[in-house]
Motif scaffolding. Sequence first.
Motif, mmCIF file in Angstrom:
data_model
loop_
_atom_site.group_PDB
_atom_site.id
_atom_site.type_symbol
_atom_site.label_atom_id
_atom_site.label_comp_id
_atom_site.label_asym_id
_atom_site.label_seq_id
_atom_site.Cartn_x
_atom_site.Cartn_y
_atom_site.Cartn_z
ATOM 1 N N ASP A 1 45.455 35.128 49.333
ATOM 2 C CA ASP A 1 46.807 34.587 49.246
ATOM 3 C C ASP A 1 47.100 34.032 47.863
ATOM 4 O O ASP A 1 48.233 34.101 47.387
ATOM 5 C CB ASP A 1 47.001 33.492 50.292
ATOM 6 N N ASP A 2 46.099 33.466 47.193
ATOM 7 C CA ASP A 2 46.306 32.928 45.847
ATOM 8 C C ASP A 2 46.703 34.027 44.863
ATOM 9 O O ASP A 2 47.583 33.834 44.039
ATOM 10 C CB ASP A 2 45.051 32.220 45.339
ATOM 11 N N ALA A 3 46.044 35.169 44.953
ATOM 12 C CA ALA A 3 46.376 36.278 44.058
ATOM 13 C C ALA A 3 47.767 36.812 44.358
ATOM 14 O O ALA A 3 48.520 37.163 43.450
ATOM 15 C CB ALA A 3 45.338 37.393 44.190
ATOM 16 N N LEU B 1 40.008 46.440 36.809
ATOM 17 C CA LEU B 1 38.922 46.258 37.773
ATOM 18 C C LEU B 1 38.219 47.587 38.028
ATOM 19 O O LEU B 1 36.992 47.641 38.103
ATOM 20 C CB LEU B 1 39.461 45.679 39.083
ATOM 21 N N GLN B 2 38.978 48.655 38.122
ATOM 22 C CA GLN B 2 38.390 49.980 38.315
ATOM 23 C C GLN B 2 37.406 50.291 37.198
ATOM 24 O O GLN B 2 36.287 50.724 37.438
ATOM 25 C CB GLN B 2 39.483 51.050 38.336
ATOM 26 N N LYS B 3 37.818 50.048 35.968
ATOM 27 C CA LYS B 3 36.944 50.335 34.823
ATOM 28 C C LYS B 3 35.724 49.430 34.816
ATOM 29 O O LYS B 3 34.608 49.867 34.541
ATOM 30 C CB LYS B 3 37.720 50.217 33.529
ATOM 31 N N LEU B 4 35.924 48.160 35.126
ATOM 32 C CA LEU B 4 34.817 47.205 35.159
ATOM 33 C C LEU B 4 33.768 47.600 36.187
ATOM 34 O O LEU B 4 32.566 47.525 35.927
ATOM 35 C CB LEU B 4 35.339 45.799 35.461
ATOM 36 N N LEU B 5 34.228 48.050 37.342
ATOM 37 C CA LEU B 5 33.306 48.415 38.413
ATOM 38 C C LEU B 5 32.748 49.826 38.270
ATOM 39 O O LEU B 5 31.811 50.199 38.971
ATOM 40 C CB LEU B 5 34.006 48.269 39.772
ATOM 41 N N GLY B 6 33.334 50.611 37.382
ATOM 42 C CA GLY B 6 32.835 51.961 37.150
ATOM 43 C C GLY B 6 33.260 52.982 38.186
ATOM 44 O O GLY B 6 32.616 54.024 38.332
ATOM 45 N N VAL C 1 37.481 39.823 43.460
ATOM 46 C CA VAL C 1 38.533 38.925 43.933
ATOM 47 C C VAL C 1 38.850 37.888 42.865
ATOM 48 O O VAL C 1 40.012 37.589 42.600
ATOM 49 C CB VAL C 1 38.142 38.257 45.267
ATOM 50 N N GLY C 2 37.828 37.348 42.227
ATOM 51 C CA GLY C 2 38.052 36.380 41.153
ATOM 52 C C GLY C 2 38.865 36.962 40.022
ATOM 53 O O GLY C 2 39.760 36.308 39.480
ATOM 54 N N MET C 3 38.571 38.180 39.665
ATOM 55 C CA MET C 3 39.324 38.839 38.592
ATOM 56 C C MET C 3 40.785 39.028 38.998
ATOM 57 O O MET C 3 41.695 38.740 38.225
ATOM 58 C CB MET C 3 38.696 40.176 38.255
ATOM 59 N N LEU C 4 41.009 39.491 40.216
ATOM 60 C CA LEU C 4 42.378 39.697 40.678
ATOM 61 C C LEU C 4 43.130 38.373 40.792
ATOM 62 O O LEU C 4 44.304 38.291 40.433
ATOM 63 C CB LEU C 4 42.379 40.434 42.027
#
Length: 61
Positions: free
Chosen positions: A39-41, A18-23, A6-9
């Motif tokens: 809502d912030d994103a 994010l997909q690559k980061l999480l594998g 969520v922080g990244m998004l």
Amino acid sequence: MLDLAVGMLESGGGMKALQKLLGHSEFRVTADTYADVTDDALQLAVNLVRLGPLDLTTDKK
């Protein structure tokens, strides 16, 4: 992991990154799990669209 995702998004990171980061081997897994962002994103995404096309190559040195 949820806080990281969520922080990244919220910081403007993309779902593919994010997909690559999480594998995750499939994009669908990432999107199905993390597409419900805060809502912030969502506001950040709306603001980016309002700026129009961005040239990401202008600041590269």
